[in-house]
Design an enzyme around this catalytic site. Structure first.
Site, PDB file in Angstrom:
ATOM      1  N   ARG A  82       0.870  -1.179   0.000  1.00 47.78           N
ATOM      2  CA  ARG A  82       0.000   0.000   0.000  1.00 47.78           C
ATOM      3  C   ARG A  82       0.907   1.229   0.000  1.00 47.78           C
ATOM      4  O   ARG A  82       1.982   1.218   0.615  1.00 47.78           O
ATOM      5  CB  ARG A  82      -0.897   0.040   1.246  1.00 47.78           C
ATOM      6  CG  ARG A  82      -2.051  -0.937   1.235  1.00 47.78           C
ATOM      7  CD  ARG A  82      -3.144  -0.547   0.236  1.00 47.78           C
ATOM      8  NE  ARG A  82      -4.274  -1.448   0.276  1.00 47.78           N
ATOM      9  CZ  ARG A  82      -4.467  -2.481  -0.561  1.00 47.78           C
ATOM     10  NH1 ARG A  82      -3.597  -2.739  -1.514  1.00 47.78           N
ATOM     11  NH2 ARG A  82      -5.550  -3.233  -0.450  1.00 47.78           N
ATOM     12  N   GLU A 120      -4.065   7.908  -4.671  1.00 46.58           N
ATOM     13  CA  GLU A 120      -4.389   7.198  -5.918  1.00 46.58           C
ATOM     14  C   GLU A 120      -5.695   7.725  -6.494  1.00 46.58           C
ATOM     15  O   GLU A 120      -6.631   7.968  -5.724  1.00 46.58           O
ATOM     16  CB  GLU A 120      -4.494   5.689  -5.655  1.00 46.58           C
ATOM     17  CG  GLU A 120      -3.160   5.100  -5.251  1.00 46.58           C
ATOM     18  CD  GLU A 120      -3.216   3.584  -5.004  1.00 46.58           C
ATOM     19  OE1 GLU A 120      -4.258   2.970  -5.257  1.00 46.58           O
ATOM     20  OE2 GLU A 120      -2.198   3.045  -4.561  1.00 46.58           O
ATOM     21  N   HIS A 174      -1.788   0.690  -9.711  1.00 49.22           N
ATOM     22  CA  HIS A 174      -2.402  -0.251  -8.748  1.00 49.22           C
ATOM     23  C   HIS A 174      -3.047  -1.419  -9.513  1.00 49.22           C
ATOM     24  O   HIS A 174      -4.263  -1.636  -9.425  1.00 49.22           O
ATOM     25  CB  HIS A 174      -3.426   0.458  -7.853  1.00 49.22           C
ATOM     26  CG  HIS A 174      -3.719  -0.311  -6.594  1.00 49.22           C
ATOM     27  ND1 HIS A 174      -4.050   0.270  -5.408  1.00 49.22           N
ATOM     28  CD2 HIS A 174      -3.735  -1.649  -6.345  1.00 49.22           C
ATOM     29  CE1 HIS A 174      -4.256  -0.638  -4.483  1.00 49.22           C
ATOM     30  NE2 HIS A 174      -4.068  -1.837  -5.036  1.00 49.22           N
TER      31      HIS A 174
HETATM   32  P1  NAP Z   1      -0.607 -11.722   4.479  1.00 45.29           P
HETATM   33  O1  NAP Z   1      -0.575 -13.129   4.008  1.00 45.29           O
HETATM   34  O2  NAP Z   1      -1.371 -11.374   5.693  1.00 45.29           O
HETATM   35  O3  NAP Z   1       0.918 -11.248   4.616  1.00 45.29           O
HETATM   36  C1  NAP Z   1       1.319 -10.110   5.300  1.00 45.29           C
HETATM   37  C2  NAP Z   1       2.670 -10.388   5.932  1.00 45.29           C
HETATM   38  O4  NAP Z   1       3.138  -9.174   6.523  1.00 45.29           O
HETATM   39  C3  NAP Z   1       2.630 -11.443   7.040  1.00 45.29           C
HETATM   40  O5  NAP Z   1       3.717 -12.326   6.871  1.00 45.29           O
HETATM   41  C4  NAP Z   1       2.796 -10.633   8.317  1.00 45.29           C
HETATM   42  O6  NAP Z   1       3.485 -11.351   9.340  1.00 45.29           O
HETATM   43  C5  NAP Z   1       3.665  -9.519   7.812  1.00 45.29           C
HETATM   44  N1  NAP Z   1       3.640  -8.319   8.637  1.00 45.29           N
HETATM   45  C6  NAP Z   1       2.576  -7.728   9.233  1.00 45.29           C
HETATM   46  N2  NAP Z   1       2.983  -6.615   9.891  1.00 45.29           N
HETATM   47  C7  NAP Z   1       4.313  -6.538   9.697  1.00 45.29           C
HETATM   48  C8  NAP Z   1       5.312  -5.628  10.125  1.00 45.29           C
HETATM   49  N3  NAP Z   1       5.011  -4.559  10.872  1.00 45.29           N
HETATM   50  N4  NAP Z   1       6.601  -5.844   9.736  1.00 45.29           N
HETATM   51  C9  NAP Z   1       6.912  -6.917   8.977  1.00 45.29           C
HETATM   52  N5  NAP Z   1       6.012  -7.819   8.545  1.00 45.29           N
HETATM   53  C10 NAP Z   1       4.735  -7.625   8.911  1.00 45.29           C
HETATM   54  O7  NAP Z   1      -1.197 -10.772   3.324  1.00 45.29           O
HETATM   55  P2  NAP Z   1      -1.053 -10.938   1.733  1.00 45.29           P
HETATM   56  O8  NAP Z   1      -2.205 -11.704   1.213  1.00 45.29           O
HETATM   57  O9  NAP Z   1       0.340 -11.409   1.415  1.00 45.29           O
HETATM   58  O10 NAP Z   1      -1.249  -9.403   1.295  1.00 45.29           O
HETATM   59  C11 NAP Z   1      -0.359  -8.406   1.760  1.00 45.29           C
HETATM   60  C12 NAP Z   1      -0.841  -7.027   1.358  1.00 45.29           C
HETATM   61  O11 NAP Z   1      -0.613  -6.822  -0.026  1.00 45.29           O
HETATM   62  C13 NAP Z   1      -2.341  -6.791   1.516  1.00 45.29           C
HETATM   63  O12 NAP Z   1      -2.677  -6.427   2.841  1.00 45.29           O
HETATM   64  C14 NAP Z   1      -2.610  -5.664   0.536  1.00 45.29           C
HETATM   65  O13 NAP Z   1      -2.549  -4.420   1.165  1.00 45.29           O
HETATM   66  C15 NAP Z   1      -1.471  -5.790  -0.472  1.00 45.29           C
HETATM   67  N6  NAP Z   1      -1.964  -6.144  -1.816  1.00 45.29           N
HETATM   68  C16 NAP Z   1      -1.775  -5.271  -2.850  1.00 45.29           C
HETATM   69  C17 NAP Z   1      -2.216  -5.596  -4.114  1.00 45.29           C
HETATM   70  C18 NAP Z   1      -2.010  -4.662  -5.293  1.00 45.29           C
HETATM   71  O14 NAP Z   1      -2.870  -4.606  -6.156  1.00 45.29           O
HETATM   72  N7  NAP Z   1      -0.887  -3.979  -5.360  1.00 45.29           N
HETATM   73  C19 NAP Z   1      -2.867  -6.816  -4.347  1.00 45.29           C
HETATM   74  C20 NAP Z   1      -3.036  -7.684  -3.275  1.00 45.29           C
HETATM   75  C21 NAP Z   1      -2.592  -7.334  -2.005  1.00 45.29           C
HETATM   76  P3  NAP Z   1       2.830 -12.688  10.011  1.00 45.29           P
HETATM   77  O15 NAP Z   1       2.876 -13.727   8.937  1.00 45.29           O
HETATM   78  O16 NAP Z   1       3.705 -13.024  11.139  1.00 45.29           O
HETATM   79  O17 NAP Z   1       1.431 -12.305  10.391  1.00 45.29           O
END
Ligand code: NAP
Length: 338
Positions: free
Chosen positions: A242, A271, A290
């Site tokens: 984000r 955005e 995005h």
């Molecule tokens: P996820 O599986 O929940 O992965 C998030 C990871 O970040 C987890 O490993 C979590 O640790 C870690 N984390 C949380 N807080 C942290 C911190 N302060 N420092 C370091 N690591 C931290 O989520 P995901 O499905 O991979 O998606 C991640 C994000 O990508 C979404 O929330 C969304 O905002 C973004 N996204 C963007 C797009 C786009 O179009 N550009 C598309 C999809 C998603 P733990 O495993 O220990 O909980």
């Protein structure tokens, strides 16, 4: 009449297929807004006052609208991130929130890797030489990029998407993997030889840093001037998480003074990115609109999962992927309605 048909009032916003709308219509009345404009916003607010459930992409649900939506019980967002939703208020009201993880993981990782390739090899900048008729001589050193293969890849947030990016780097490009996460990832360490680091160390050691953390209080401006100061001058920063995870003003300053080499950005603090943003014009920045999950297949799968979540929540089977599943356990209203 089908037992699960309770004439639920469902408000649907943005990009559901006819088949998906038909599936929702089988359990209730659907008010569909293909887009929200100044012309139909009044109708949307009126529909929300009656709504039991809200589904859609880029949901504009703030606390004021929530106060109007006194019957709302379920929100099904067509996204994995839910930082655009007022979660504290939704939890307080006992409103179930569903999202769409997993189905977009690989596509978003593909986007991240497209940005890795584009920034390291200057793909957009050099392609523009050809497009604009400026390719008039053999490339010189001033046009060379840097390798991708064999470079150290740092994953900030090794969750679903972060792990998928790591796999592309390790298995496709022989990249050593470093990662941060809230908890250790032994499976990723076994599978890819990934090593966990604290953020400052990862930033100092990685050649390519990919951000894939959720946006929340503790990740606001996680990459600020201080964090950028740890990075190598030869390194690239890729953000598919984000926009507000990065302090954009600090990033622009770091790119301008060559403190880091390049950035590949799919997300921005504002955005759509304002045309006057320096990021839109810098040669060492690749910007995409995005588009992380924006493929036909993945957007279809996300919308379908959101529909399945909503129907599961309203018909008693339970949602497949809920953000606050405890609400499902805690609030008898939904479960006992069936
Ligand atoms: P996820 O599986 O929940 O992965 C998030 C990871 O970040 C987890 O490993 C979590 O640790 C870690 N984390 C949380 N807080 C942290 C911190 N302060 N420092 C370091 N690591 C931290 O989520 P995901 O499905 O991979 O998606 C991640 C994000 O990508 C979404 O929330 C969304 O905002 C973004 N996204 C963007 C797009 C786009 O179009 N550009 C598309 C999809 C998603 P733990 O495993 O220990 O909980």
């Amino acid at each position: 009449m089908d037992e699960s048909f309770r004439n639920w009032r469902i408000v649907a916003v943005r990009r559901l297929s006819e088949e998906q709308l038909r599936a929702l219509s089988a359990i209730g009345h659907v008010d569909y807004f293909e887009d929200l404009t100044d012309d139909n916003r009044g109708d949307f607010h009126a529909a929300m006052q009656q709504a039991d459930a809200l589904i859609g992409g880029k949901l504009e649900l703030d606390e004021n609208l929530l106060a109007e939506a006194s019957r709302l019980q379920v929100v099904s967002t067509i996204s994995v991130g839910y930082d655009h939703l007022p979660m504290a208020a939704l939890n307080r009201r006992g409103i179930l929130v569903c999202h769409t993880p997993d189905v977009l993981t690989e596509t978003t990782a593909d986007t991240a890797f497209a940005l890795v390739m584009a920034t390291q090899r200057r793909v957009v900048e050099l392609a523009n030489l050809v497009r604009e008729g400026r390719w008039t001589a053999h490339l010189g050193r001033e046009h060379f990029g840097v390798d991708v293969h064999g470079k150290t890849l740092g994953i900030v947030g090794a969750g679903r998407i972060g792990a998928a990016i790591a796999r592309r780097g390790a298995l496709g490009f022989n990249m050593p993997i470093l990662y941060t996460a809230g908890s250790p990832k032994p499976a990723l360490e076994r599978e890819l030889g990934a090593q966990r680091r604290d953020l400052a160390t990862l930033l100092a050691e990685a050649d390519v840093v990919c951000l894939s953390v959720p946006y929340q209080a503790d990740t606001h401006h996680l990459i600020d001037a201080e964090a950028l100061s740890h990075m190598k001058a030869s390194a690239s920063l890729i953000n598919v998480a984000r926009g507000k995870v990065v302090d954009e003003a600090a990033l622009i300053a770091a790119l301008r003074r060559g403190q880091i080499r390049a950035a590949g950005l799919d997300v921005f603090e504002e955005e759509p990115l304002p045309a006057i943003s320096p990021l839109a014009a810098m040669d060492n920045v690749v910007t995409t609109p995005h588009m992380g999950s924006a493929t036909h297949e993945t957007r279809e799968a996300m919308a379908q999962l959101a529909v399945d979540n909503l129907i599961g929540a309203l018909t008693g089977d339970g949602p497949l992927t809920a953000v606050n599943r405890d609400v499902w356990q805690r609030v008898p209203l939904l479960r006992e309605a069936h």
